[in-house]
Design a protein around this motif. Sequence first.
Motif, PDB file in Angstrom:
ATOM      1  N   LYS A 215       0.823  -1.209   0.000  1.00 26.41           N
ATOM      2  CA  LYS A 215       0.000   0.000   0.000  1.00 26.41           C
ATOM      3  C   LYS A 215       0.858   1.261   0.000  1.00 26.41           C
ATOM      4  O   LYS A 215       0.483   2.270  -0.611  1.00 26.41           O
ATOM      5  N   ALA A 216       2.005   1.204   0.681  1.00 19.51           N
ATOM      6  CA  ALA A 216       2.887   2.374   0.789  1.00 19.51           C
ATOM      7  C   ALA A 216       4.337   1.943   0.559  1.00 19.51           C
ATOM      8  O   ALA A 216       5.135   1.892   1.496  1.00 19.51           O
ATOM      9  N   PRO A 217       4.718   1.616  -0.684  1.00 25.02           N
ATOM     10  CA  PRO A 217       6.080   1.111  -0.944  1.00 25.02           C
ATOM     11  C   PRO A 217       7.169   2.118  -0.593  1.00 25.02           C
ATOM     12  O   PRO A 217       8.321   1.735  -0.378  1.00 25.02           O
ATOM     13  N   GLU A 218       6.811   3.405  -0.499  1.00 29.42           N
ATOM     14  CA  GLU A 218       7.807   4.422  -0.165  1.00 29.42           C
ATOM     15  C   GLU A 218       8.303   4.307   1.267  1.00 29.42           C
ATOM     16  O   GLU A 218       9.307   4.932   1.640  1.00 29.42           O
ATOM     17  N   LEU A 219       7.638   3.499   2.106  1.00 24.86           N
ATOM     18  CA  LEU A 219       8.096   3.300   3.477  1.00 24.86           C
ATOM     19  C   LEU A 219       9.269   2.320   3.566  1.00 24.86           C
ATOM     20  O   LEU A 219       9.945   2.248   4.593  1.00 24.86           O
ATOM     21  N   ALA A 220       9.494   1.565   2.508  1.00 26.95           N
ATOM     22  CA  ALA A 220      10.532   0.529   2.526  1.00 26.95           C
ATOM     23  C   ALA A 220      11.863   1.081   2.025  1.00 26.95           C
ATOM     24  O   ALA A 220      11.929   2.096   1.329  1.00 26.95           O
ATOM     25  N   ILE A 221      12.939   0.402   2.410  1.00 30.63           N
ATOM     26  CA  ILE A 221      14.244   0.637   1.803  1.00 30.63           C
ATOM     27  C   ILE A 221      14.784  -0.694   1.297  1.00 30.63           C
ATOM     28  O   ILE A 221      14.303  -1.762   1.684  1.00 30.63           O
ATOM     29  N   GLY A 222      15.794  -0.613   0.451  1.00 35.62           N
ATOM     30  CA  GLY A 222      16.402  -1.816  -0.090  1.00 35.62           C
ATOM     31  C   GLY A 222      17.531  -2.315   0.805  1.00 35.62           C
ATOM     32  O   GLY A 222      17.554  -2.070   2.013  1.00 35.62           O
ATOM     33  N   GLY A 223      18.467  -2.988   0.202  1.00 33.60           N
ATOM     34  CA  GLY A 223      19.572  -3.561   0.959  1.00 33.60           C
ATOM     35  C   GLY A 223      20.496  -2.489   1.518  1.00 33.60           C
ATOM     36  O   GLY A 223      20.471  -1.333   1.106  1.00 33.60           O
ATOM     37  N   PRO A 224      21.350  -2.870   2.479  1.00 38.50           N
ATOM     38  CA  PRO A 224      22.288  -1.905   3.056  1.00 38.50           C
ATOM     39  C   PRO A 224      23.403  -1.554   2.082  1.00 38.50           C
ATOM     40  O   PRO A 224      23.843  -2.383   1.295  1.00 38.50           O
ATOM     41  N   THR A 225      23.841  -0.317   2.169  1.00 42.15           N
ATOM     42  CA  THR A 225      24.994   0.114   1.389  1.00 42.15           C
ATOM     43  C   THR A 225      26.287  -0.284   2.101  1.00 42.15           C
ATOM     44  O   THR A 225      26.279  -0.685   3.265  1.00 42.15           O
ATOM     45  N   ALA A 226      27.385  -0.125   1.393  1.00 44.31           N
ATOM     46  CA  ALA A 226      28.685  -0.413   2.005  1.00 44.31           C
ATOM     47  C   ALA A 226      28.911   0.466   3.228  1.00 44.31           C
ATOM     48  O   ALA A 226      29.425   0.011   4.255  1.00 44.31           O
ATOM     49  N   SER A 227      28.537   1.730   3.135  1.00 45.73           N
ATOM     50  CA  SER A 227      28.722   2.633   4.279  1.00 45.73           C
ATOM     51  C   SER A 227      27.911   2.196   5.483  1.00 45.73           C
ATOM     52  O   SER A 227      28.363   2.331   6.622  1.00 45.73           O
ATOM     53  N   TRP A 228      26.700   1.691   5.243  1.00 43.68           N
ATOM     54  CA  TRP A 228      25.878   1.217   6.361  1.00 43.68           C
ATOM     55  C   TRP A 228      26.570   0.031   7.044  1.00 43.68           C
ATOM     56  O   TRP A 228      26.626  -0.030   8.277  1.00 43.68           O
ATOM     57  N   ILE A 229      27.105  -0.887   6.259  1.00 40.65           N
ATOM     58  CA  ILE A 229      27.794  -2.055   6.811  1.00 40.65           C
ATOM     59  C   ILE A 229      29.008  -1.622   7.634  1.00 40.65           C
ATOM     60  O   ILE A 229      29.243  -2.105   8.749  1.00 40.65           O
ATOM     61  N   VAL A 230      29.798  -0.683   7.102  1.00 37.30           N
ATOM     62  CA  VAL A 230      30.976  -0.197   7.818  1.00 37.30           C
ATOM     63  C   VAL A 230      30.556   0.493   9.110  1.00 37.30           C
ATOM     64  O   VAL A 230      31.166   0.300  10.169  1.00 37.30           O
ATOM     65  N   ALA A 231      29.504   1.306   9.048  1.00 38.08           N
ATOM     66  CA  ALA A 231      29.033   2.018  10.237  1.00 38.08           C
ATOM     67  C   ALA A 231      28.557   1.047  11.311  1.00 38.08           C
ATOM     68  O   ALA A 231      28.825   1.238  12.504  1.00 38.08           O
ATOM     69  N   ALA A 232      27.861   0.002  10.894  1.00 37.40           N
ATOM     70  CA  ALA A 232      27.390  -1.003  11.857  1.00 37.40           C
ATOM     71  C   ALA A 232      28.573  -1.702  12.513  1.00 37.40           C
ATOM     72  O   ALA A 232      28.583  -1.916  13.733  1.00 37.40           O
ATOM     73  N   ALA A 233      29.577  -2.068  11.719  1.00 32.22           N
ATOM     74  CA  ALA A 233      30.751  -2.755  12.267  1.00 32.22           C
ATOM     75  C   ALA A 233      31.483  -1.866  13.273  1.00 32.22           C
ATOM     76  O   ALA A 233      31.939  -2.339  14.325  1.00 32.22           O
ATOM     77  N   LYS A 234      31.608  -0.573  12.968  1.00 30.04           N
ATOM     78  CA  LYS A 234      32.273   0.354  13.890  1.00 30.04           C
ATOM     79  C   LYS A 234      31.480   0.489  15.193  1.00 30.04           C
ATOM     80  O   LYS A 234      32.062   0.555  16.288  1.00 30.04           O
ATOM     81  N   ALA A 235      30.146   0.524  15.087  1.00 31.21           N
ATOM     82  CA  ALA A 235      29.308   0.636  16.281  1.00 31.21           C
ATOM     83  C   ALA A 235      29.448  -0.605  17.158  1.00 31.21           C
ATOM     84  O   ALA A 235      29.556  -0.512  18.383  1.00 31.21           O
ATOM     85  N   ILE A 236      29.455  -1.778  16.537  1.00 36.34           N
ATOM     86  CA  ILE A 236      29.601  -3.023  17.286  1.00 36.34           C
ATOM     87  C   ILE A 236      30.961  -3.054  17.997  1.00 36.34           C
ATOM     88  O   ILE A 236      31.054  -3.439  19.167  1.00 36.34           O
ATOM     89  N   LYS A 237      31.996  -2.640  17.282  1.00 40.35           N
ATOM     90  CA  LYS A 237      33.330  -2.606  17.891  1.00 40.35           C
ATOM     91  C   LYS A 237      33.353  -1.660  19.085  1.00 40.35           C
ATOM     92  O   LYS A 237      33.927  -1.974  20.142  1.00 40.35           O
TER      93      LYS A 237
END
Length: 317
Positions: A215-237
């Motif tokens: 009903k509202a596809p604009e609420l979704a996002i696709g897969g993570p970008t490389a920057s998102w993956i790097v940011a997540a890894a830094k946060a976990i560390k």
Amino acid sequence: MIRPLVETSSNPIPSGTRVDSLNLRDGKELRYTITPASAQPAQGTVIILHGRNECIEKYFETVRDVANRGFTVATFDWRGQGASSRLLRNAAKGYVKSFDDYAVDFEQLFEHVLLPDCRGPFYILAHSTGALAALLAAPALSNRIRRMVLIAPLLDINGSRARKTIARVGANTLRYAGLGRAYMLGGPHQIRPFDFNEVTSDAARYLRNCEILEKAPELAIGGPTASWIVAAAKAIKKISRPEFIETIRIPMLMVAAGADSVVSTPAIERYALQLRNSTLLTIDGAKHEILQEKDFYREQFFAAFDAFIPGTGSETE
């Protein structure tokens, strides 16, 4: 302009919910909702923090469950997803520069909306990415949040050491090459058939959530970008350093999903053992999104939630 809430016949808006937006210091905007308690006595406020690629609408059922326990419920869409400000020209990409941005956004919402508009004491109920952001913010919130419940927190991805190494090296390589905004995993959002989903064994709830995005596809996002993956890894560390763990004073209930194929359940169990004041529950058989799971698993979760929240009030007062 505030994006109105989207409801479907199987996912009505919780009674009394109001939707609004907060302008952040960097010019971005967060969409948030506040739902009044639907039972007495008043117990305070539970703040729900979503996972990656989730939106307020997905939590309508959980909001009602918590409001029925006497809590006001506040929740919001993280920057870069849902109906909050997107961060790239291609709004469908899952991107964030740093997970510290999530923590700062939450602190701003707390200061400018929750403290003046909601009744304390305050509690956090966070899932996956939201739980990682909650851990990042925990030292700054130790005198404001009484207790936290973290569901399947993102402390490591599930999979072999080789898979994790490939993901980490690949993401860093793309980012250093100036391609941090490129998709790292997946691509544009697609609604997957139930039989191929990794997050829940409950077909009705899965299809309900798919209907929201149909009903509202604009609420979704696709897969993570490389920057998102790097940011997540830094946060976990960052949150895994012993000196950081020592600064976490808020009592926590950490809930792991026994059949989680998205994040690492052993990593959650190891982390819980390092915390000063934590309780660990592993729900055998549950997949990653416990709040979207079958009643059998949700009931186990809420039994633990009810035993932990609101608590005695002596921990942070």
